[in-house]
Design a protein around this motif. Sequence first.
Motif, mmCIF file in Angstrom:
data_model
loop_
_atom_site.group_PDB
_atom_site.id
_atom_site.type_symbol
_atom_site.label_atom_id
_atom_site.label_comp_id
_atom_site.label_asym_id
_atom_site.label_seq_id
_atom_site.Cartn_x
_atom_site.Cartn_y
_atom_site.Cartn_z
ATOM 1 N N MET A 78 6.500 -8.931 -2.791
ATOM 2 C CA MET A 78 5.690 -9.546 -1.735
ATOM 3 C C MET A 78 4.711 -10.565 -2.316
ATOM 4 N N GLN A 79 4.125 -10.205 -3.454
ATOM 5 C CA GLN A 79 3.188 -11.125 -4.106
ATOM 6 C C GLN A 79 3.895 -12.395 -4.577
ATOM 7 N N LYS A 80 5.122 -12.223 -5.020
ATOM 8 C CA LYS A 80 5.903 -13.357 -5.520
ATOM 9 C C LYS A 80 6.360 -14.278 -4.385
ATOM 10 N N THR A 81 6.833 -13.691 -3.298
ATOM 11 C CA THR A 81 7.389 -14.479 -2.196
ATOM 12 C C THR A 81 6.343 -14.868 -1.153
ATOM 13 N N LYS A 82 5.143 -14.238 -1.254
ATOM 14 C CA LYS A 82 4.067 -14.480 -0.270
ATOM 15 C C LYS A 82 4.494 -14.063 1.138
ATOM 16 N N ALA A 83 5.402 -13.108 1.217
ATOM 17 C CA ALA A 83 5.909 -12.642 2.515
ATOM 18 C C ALA A 83 5.656 -11.142 2.647
ATOM 19 N N TRP A 84 5.111 -10.731 3.790
ATOM 20 C CA TRP A 84 4.802 -9.323 4.032
ATOM 21 C C TRP A 84 6.055 -8.547 4.393
ATOM 22 N N LYS A 85 6.132 -7.307 3.912
ATOM 23 C CA LYS A 85 7.276 -6.451 4.201
ATOM 24 C C LYS A 85 6.767 -5.093 4.673
ATOM 25 N N ASP A 86 7.320 -4.603 5.764
ATOM 26 C CA ASP A 86 6.921 -3.312 6.315
ATOM 27 C C ASP A 86 7.549 -2.191 5.483
ATOM 28 N N LEU A 87 6.757 -1.632 4.560
ATOM 29 C CA LEU A 87 7.278 -0.609 3.648
ATOM 30 C C LEU A 87 7.500 0.734 4.340
ATOM 31 N N SER A 88 6.918 0.914 5.530
ATOM 32 C CA SER A 88 7.086 2.187 6.229
ATOM 33 C C SER A 88 8.546 2.439 6.610
ATOM 34 N N LYS A 89 9.351 1.368 6.625
ATOM 35 C CA LYS A 89 10.764 1.518 6.985
ATOM 36 C C LYS A 89 11.626 1.948 5.794
ATOM 37 N N THR A 90 11.100 1.776 4.594
ATOM 38 C CA THR A 90 11.887 2.108 3.400
ATOM 39 C C THR A 90 11.278 3.244 2.574
ATOM 40 N N ILE A 91 9.984 3.494 2.755
ATOM 41 C CA ILE A 91 9.306 4.515 1.969
ATOM 42 C C ILE A 91 9.231 5.827 2.744
ATOM 43 N N LYS A 92 9.573 6.907 2.088
ATOM 44 C CA LYS A 92 9.490 8.235 2.710
ATOM 45 C C LYS A 92 8.032 8.648 2.797
ATOM 46 N N MET A 93 7.610 9.073 3.988
ATOM 47 C CA MET A 93 6.212 9.439 4.203
ATOM 48 C C MET A 93 5.963 10.904 3.841
ATOM 49 N N PRO A 94 4.749 11.237 3.403
ATOM 50 C CA PRO A 94 4.440 12.627 3.031
ATOM 51 C C PRO A 94 4.330 13.529 4.248
ATOM 52 N N LYS A 95 4.461 14.820 4.024
ATOM 53 C CA LYS A 95 4.283 15.809 5.091
ATOM 54 C C LYS A 95 2.822 16.257 5.175
ATOM 55 N N PHE A 96 2.116 16.171 4.040
ATOM 56 C CA PHE A 96 0.715 16.599 3.973
ATOM 57 C C PHE A 96 -0.086 15.515 3.249
ATOM 58 N N ALA A 97 -1.268 15.212 3.782
ATOM 59 C CA ALA A 97 -2.093 14.155 3.191
ATOM 60 C C ALA A 97 -3.235 14.703 2.340
ATOM 61 N N PHE A 98 -3.605 15.961 2.541
ATOM 62 C CA PHE A 98 -4.764 16.518 1.835
ATOM 63 C C PHE A 98 -4.457 16.785 0.363
ATOM 64 N N LYS A 99 -5.526 16.942 -0.407
ATOM 65 C CA LYS A 99 -5.438 17.378 -1.796
ATOM 66 C C LYS A 99 -6.413 18.542 -1.974
ATOM 67 N N ILE A 100 -6.066 19.449 -2.888
ATOM 68 C CA ILE A 100 -6.949 20.562 -3.220
ATOM 69 C C ILE A 100 -7.385 20.423 -4.679
ATOM 70 N N TYR A 101 -8.677 20.264 -4.887
ATOM 71 C CA TYR A 101 -9.243 20.221 -6.236
ATOM 72 C C TYR A 101 -9.818 21.598 -6.559
ATOM 73 N N LYS A 102 -9.520 22.100 -7.741
ATOM 74 C CA LYS A 102 -10.183 23.301 -8.247
ATOM 75 C C LYS A 102 -10.932 22.882 -9.509
ATOM 76 N N MET A 103 -12.249 23.041 -9.487
ATOM 77 C CA MET A 103 -13.080 22.578 -10.590
ATOM 78 C C MET A 103 -13.253 23.695 -11.615
ATOM 79 N N TYR A 104 -12.820 23.437 -12.846
ATOM 80 C CA TYR A 104 -12.931 24.433 -13.909
ATOM 81 C C TYR A 104 -14.345 24.382 -14.513
#
Length: 301
Positions: A78-104
């Motif tokens: 996209m940076q090379k061609t200066k053309a936007w591409k909708d990546l949502s059509k080719t990229i698999k989306m996650p099932k969960f967005a959260f993260k769990i941090y455990k601080m040692y």
Amino acid sequence: MKSLKKLVILPLLLLGLMVSAQETANRFFYELSFKPKKDSAKIDKVMATLDIVKDKSIYQDFTITAQDSIIKMAVEEMQKTKAWKDLSKTIKMPKFAFKIYKMYPDMKEQYVDRISKNLFAYEEAIKFDWKILSDKEKIGEYNTQKATTEFGGRKWTAWFSTDIPFQDGPYKFYGLPGLIVKIEDEGKNYSWLLSGNKTVKNWKEFSYVEELQAQSGMISNEKKIIPKDKFDKAYAAYKQDPMAEWRAQVPQNMLTMKMPGSDITIGEMMKNQEKIAKDFFNANDNPIEVVQVAEKDKKKK
């Protein structure tokens, strides 16, 4: 004096960057099988990871990180061609967005999720009441032992291995004398199974997408710790209108402008993003911790 300060500070900054870039993580891969709908027998699967570094562990859905190289190639194109591409059509989306941090070493936990552009977290001091049993089982290449506990309104059975010297596990689970190899609730709504591990050199806390968006100013990767009730309130509002913050910052006259090198307008792109977000929120009505949901329902009544 100012120039001397710069000469001293610059090498220190560079050294700091080198040290952070060279951090190594032990990455454990878990196959998560789960029922996204309470009244359905359908089982979904996703790969999750537990990254363990010297001062913490981070558990998350691995879907986006696994596609880092593909996304990087698409962005560079996209940076090379200066053309936007909708990546949502080719990229698999996650099932969960959260993260769990455990601080040692105290194992204080942080539930972390992105609310619109910002990264918010709330802290929890969770203590698991494990009952370690005499049952032993070989799971894959690991010699494991059985343990049970109750958490989040569900009864859990875990199998841990003292061969792996980390008292940690997937999601919020920890506290057994070895890494948790398998854990599932009584109704098999959620089941994690350790499927492999690797050493990650030059480990980074954020995925390529998160780093790229933060560099461009689209999002912030600076974690803001807030009380849980404020987190819940902000997240509920975000679920109701996931594009509210973006709409407030995009002038009305820009909505009809087309994305560079594309036939889609900015307004259409934002509507597509809103649909993706709402589909994500509506995909799961069977949370890991059912007690929290029950408590919220009581408050509504």
